[in-house]
Design a protein around this motif. Sequence first.
Motif: not given
Length: 176
Positions: A62-68
């Motif tokens: 989940x790239x969203x975890x990297x963004x977060x």
Amino acid sequence: LQPGGVILFAGEALTSAVATSWAQHVSDLPLLVGLDAEWGAGYRLEGLGRFPDAMAIAATGRPSHARTSGRITAEEASSVGVNVLFAPTVDVNVHPSNPVIGTRSWSDSPDSVIVYAGAFMEGVTEAGLLPVMKHFPGHGGTNRDSHTDLPVATSSPAEFDSVHVAPFRRLMKSSE
């Protein structure tokens, strides 16, 4: 003294906030205040958060975890006066006995590194800080520790360009 920049390497968050505020006060220039924060602001500053290594975040799919993690890292770093993050790691970990990069890399695939490092950078910039990619092309393809020895990239010129340089090039282009 007219400092133009300060790099925080270790310490307690509140003490660092006071120090950066003082440095900004004595300088006629707007300071660049940097922090090595590839695992979160708490990697260097006690009292702030620390995230798992990049490869663990990428393993979630989940790239969203990297963004977060990039956004939260930047928000916490900003709270102590930091405006430049020495993160994310953009090295591609292709050498199995690399003593330095390992799980600090998002992946052994340049495309995956681009996706996750790019998402991390988006989070950092959303929070108003400047991300600085590190370390340098080829660092994930060596078997030497750059802290104690001169690493040598052993890949062919074509591999060096398509694997090690590609993430730096594409991420620089996407942030123009």
